[in-house]
Design an enzyme around this catalytic site. Structure first.
Site, PDB file in Angstrom:
ATOM      1  N   ALA A  23      11.670 -14.873  -8.643  1.00 19.15           N
ATOM      2  CA  ALA A  23      10.910 -15.163  -9.816  1.00 19.15           C
ATOM      3  C   ALA A  23      10.992 -13.870 -10.634  1.00 19.15           C
ATOM      4  CB  ALA A  23       9.247 -15.692  -9.496  1.00 19.15           C
ATOM      5  N   ARG A  29      15.694 -15.834 -22.501  1.00 18.38           N
ATOM      6  CA  ARG A  29      16.056 -17.120 -23.549  1.00 18.38           C
ATOM      7  C   ARG A  29      14.896 -18.060 -23.929  1.00 18.38           C
ATOM      8  NH1 ARG A  29      20.858 -18.689 -19.392  1.00 18.38           N
ATOM      9  NH2 ARG A  29      19.696 -17.370 -18.090  1.00 18.38           N
TER      10      ARG A  29
HETATM   11  C1  UD1 Z   1      22.088 -19.442 -12.140  1.00 16.24           C
HETATM   12  C2  UD1 Z   1      23.238 -19.430 -11.298  1.00 16.24           C
HETATM   13  C3  UD1 Z   1      24.210 -20.557 -11.823  1.00 16.24           C
HETATM   14  C4  UD1 Z   1      23.459 -21.850 -11.815  1.00 16.24           C
HETATM   15  C5  UD1 Z   1      22.128 -21.830 -12.511  1.00 16.24           C
HETATM   16  C6  UD1 Z   1      21.530 -23.327 -12.123  1.00 16.24           C
HETATM   17  C7  UD1 Z   1      23.670 -17.073 -10.431  1.00 16.24           C
HETATM   18  C8  UD1 Z   1      24.317 -15.979 -10.667  1.00 16.24           C
HETATM   19  N1  UD1 Z   1      23.895 -18.344 -11.398  1.00 16.24           N
HETATM   20  O1  UD1 Z   1      22.127 -19.047 -13.225  1.00 16.24           O
HETATM   21  O2  UD1 Z   1      25.407 -20.728 -11.272  1.00 16.24           O
HETATM   22  O3  UD1 Z   1      24.408 -22.735 -12.300  1.00 16.24           O
HETATM   23  O4  UD1 Z   1      21.298 -20.723 -11.693  1.00 16.24           O
HETATM   24  O5  UD1 Z   1      20.246 -23.032 -12.865  1.00 16.24           O
HETATM   25  O6  UD1 Z   1      23.070 -17.243  -9.400  1.00 16.24           O
HETATM   26  N2  UD1 Z   1      16.318 -13.780 -10.796  1.00 16.24           N
HETATM   27  C9  UD1 Z   1      15.478 -12.627 -10.429  1.00 16.24           C
HETATM   28  N3  UD1 Z   1      16.279 -11.418 -10.543  1.00 16.24           N
HETATM   29  C10 UD1 Z   1      17.504 -11.252 -11.311  1.00 16.24           C
HETATM   30  C11 UD1 Z   1      18.042 -12.236 -11.719  1.00 16.24           C
HETATM   31  C12 UD1 Z   1      17.602 -13.674 -11.931  1.00 16.24           C
HETATM   32  O7  UD1 Z   1      14.666 -13.001  -9.802  1.00 16.24           O
HETATM   33  O8  UD1 Z   1      17.720 -10.011 -11.270  1.00 16.24           O
HETATM   34  C13 UD1 Z   1      15.784 -15.123 -10.946  1.00 16.24           C
HETATM   35  C14 UD1 Z   1      15.174 -15.558 -11.966  1.00 16.24           C
HETATM   36  O9  UD1 Z   1      13.763 -15.360 -12.203  1.00 16.24           O
HETATM   37  C15 UD1 Z   1      15.404 -17.030 -11.944  1.00 16.24           C
HETATM   38  C16 UD1 Z   1      16.502 -17.178 -10.810  1.00 16.24           C
HETATM   39  O10 UD1 Z   1      16.685 -15.934 -10.368  1.00 16.24           O
HETATM   40  O11 UD1 Z   1      14.218 -17.776 -11.241  1.00 16.24           O
HETATM   41  C17 UD1 Z   1      17.806 -17.687 -11.604  1.00 16.24           C
HETATM   42  O12 UD1 Z   1      18.208 -16.685 -12.619  1.00 16.24           O
HETATM   43  P1  UD1 Z   1      18.721 -17.126 -14.091  1.00 16.24           P
HETATM   44  O13 UD1 Z   1      18.789 -15.968 -14.921  1.00 16.24           O
HETATM   45  O14 UD1 Z   1      17.832 -18.290 -14.620  1.00 16.24           O
HETATM   46  O15 UD1 Z   1      20.367 -17.826 -13.628  1.00 16.24           O
HETATM   47  P2  UD1 Z   1      20.919 -18.782 -14.683  1.00 16.24           P
HETATM   48  O16 UD1 Z   1      21.669 -17.907 -15.586  1.00 16.24           O
HETATM   49  O17 UD1 Z   1      20.278 -19.732 -14.936  1.00 16.24           O
HETATM   50 MG    MG Z   2      18.176 -20.369 -14.596  1.00 16.88          MG
END
Ligand code: UD1
Ligand code: MG
Length: 465
Positions: A23, A29
């Site tokens: 989280a 976005r």
């Molecule tokens: C991610 C997946 C993608 C998938 C999609 C589905 C990866 C690299 N990609 O992309 O393949 O299709 O979810 O919804 O995993 N977060 C952190 N720290 C970070 C980055 C993210 O805690 O440094 C958390 C975000 O809060 C979120 C989750 O990880 O809850 C997913 O991150 P998000 O940036 O939404 O990934 P997507 O681009 O959606």
């Molecule tokens: Mg996501």
């Protein structure tokens, strides 16, 4: 769920589990001041929905990874799940990096590690069980795949001869890979004894320079381990990244809640027009007419009817009560059995006892309305003097005439009458009649004299002056 899945689920019974909930993302976005996982659907934050699914899936230790500037996210995690550990990801360097922020929890070990995204609120407990089932079956990594009419920027599952070999992120995918229909749901299960070895081998040589959790699949394969995909429906795993996706998730959640209500014996005349919260409790044979909105904390008991265009929030509606049309029940409204609250009536922080009625154009706040009392049209409890709130107590069986103002604090005794149009500023004893209005005077012939003795009804003949 299939019988096979049931079997797998049973087999996960004796295994320990650590769920790592991510989280810490910025949610850029969403274009919002509010951290992404604190946006709500069906009256609850995305994070709370996700933690609820984890709790229902069974005995897992939970670690929530939050961003460095997200005290509010941490507070929400603690409030939703007081025994969860929280970890701060100091720099946002990708989903695998985020999982490793919970390294101390991973190092304590568990048979199954579930990685769950805080932005995927529609995940079902049984799907988490299925992911764990794949580990119990011998896979080192299990992921969720889904197909979408609009696969947008989701990662894609690359298979060779039916076997999952890697996941490619949209930004890094070739034209051909972008054409793959099977998308990555994001959530993942990792075998506890391999998780750290896999996660520590993930690099950041990709377009975004991030450590992608998705690379766990390719790394597992390099280590000679099995990775497996489980296909689920899109509504369950589609992640929320934009306000439009938030609205889509709301719609999907509403559909589920309406279906569950109807399955439990509630009549929804036009289900698509009724909006529920995750905690809305509707009894058997409750009827909800079209266009009703339930905020959080509402219970409606058996046989009650909520009529069109009503808005309820933090309210309790007793058995066989009738609410609306056009009623507003605010927090602390408690309606006992058979109460009628009619059109344009607002009730706040008030107990309406058995069989009492307020059918038209009334405000009842900080009050008690005794059993069987009748509150006439236009009655207002004047509960606020500009500085403090005061209570109005209306006795059982009393009758409040239309257009009366009850200036609190004030008490109307049992069985008393208040004459229409009264402004009641002092207590009224039981069985008394209280009149608090200007006395009517009648001046015979006055209007005729004004018109110069011409008979009434002739227009434009009134002399001025
Ligand atoms: C991610 C997946 C993608 C998938 C999609 C589905 C990866 C690299 N990609 O992309 O393949 O299709 O979810 O919804 O995993 N977060 C952190 N720290 C970070 C980055 C993210 O805690 O440094 C958390 C975000 O809060 C979120 C989750 O990880 O809850 C997913 O991150 P998000 O940036 O939404 O990934 P997507 O681009 O959606
Ligand atoms: Mg996501």
């Amino acid at each position: 769920m299939t019988g096979k899945a049931d079997e797998r689920r049973l087999r996960t019974g004796g295994r320990t589990c650590l769920a790592v909930v991510l989280a810490a993302g910025e949610g850029t976005r969403m274009r919002s001041q509010t951290p992404k996982v604190l946006h709500t659907i069906a009256g609850q934050t995305l994070l709370r929905h996700v933690l609820g699914a984890v709790r229902s899936a069974g005995q897992a230790r939970v670690a929530v990874v939050v961003g460095p500037d997200h005290a509010a996210v941490e507070a929400e995690a603690r409030s939703a799940m007081p025994d969860a550990d929280t970890f701060v990801q100091t720099e946002r360097r990708g989903t695998a990096h985020a999982v490793l922020a919970a390294r101390p929890a991973l190092a304590r070990g568990a048979d199954d590690i579930l990685v769950i995204f805080g932005d995927t609120p529609l995940i079902r407990p049984q799907t988490l069980a299925e992911l764990r089932g794949a580990l119990a079956d011998g896979a080192a990594v299990a992921v969720l795949g889904f197909r979408s009419a609009d696969p947008a920027a989701y990662g894609r599952l690359v298979t060779e001869r039916g076997r999952l070999v890697r996941i490619v992120e949209f930004a890094d995918a070739s034209e051909q890979e972008r054409g793959i229909g099977l998308c990555n749901g994001g959530l993942m299960a990792l075998a506890g004894d391999r998780a750290l070895a896999i996660l520590d081998r993930i690099g950041n040589a990709n377009r975004k320079g991030e450590f992608y959790l998705t690379d766990a699949v390719a790394v597992a394969r390099e280590l000679g381990l099995e990775a497996r995909a489980i296909e689920v429906t899109e509504d369950e795993v589609s992640g929320i990244n934009t306000k439009a996706q938030l609205a889509d998730a709301e719609a999907a959640m509403q559909k589920r809640l309406r279906q569950a209500a109807m399955d439990a014996g509630v009549t929804l005349v036009a289900p698509e027009t009724v909006f529920l919260c995750d905690d809305t409790r509707l009894g058997k044979d409750v009827t909800v007419e079209p266009y009703v909105v339930f905020g959080t904390g509402v219970t409606v008991e058996d046989g009650a009817t909520v009529r069109s265009f009503s808005h309820l929030h933090g309210a309790h509606v007793g058995p066989r009560a009738i609410v609306g049309p056009f009623a507003r029940l605010r927090p602390g409204a408690r309606l006992e059995e058979g109460v009628h609250i009619g059109n344009f009536v607002e009730v706040k922080e008030a107990l309406i006892e058995k069989g009492a009625k307020a059918n038209h154009l009334t405000y009842i706040g900080d009050a008690r309305v005794g059993e069987g009392a009748n509150v006439g049209a236009g009655t207002i409890t004047c509960n606020y003097d500009g500085a403090a709130k005061h209570r109005t107590d209306i006795g059982r069986g009393s009758f409040i005439g239309s257009n009366s103002s009850l200036v609190a604090p004030v008490k109307i005794g049992d069985g008393a009458y208040v004459g229409s149009g009264s402004v009641i500023t002092a207590d009224v004893p039981a069985d008394a009649l209280a009149l608090g209005r200007g006395r009517q005077t009648v001046k015979e012939g006055w209007a005729g004299r004004l018109r110069g003795s011409k008979p009434a009804g002739k227009k434009n003949e009134v002399k001025s002056g």
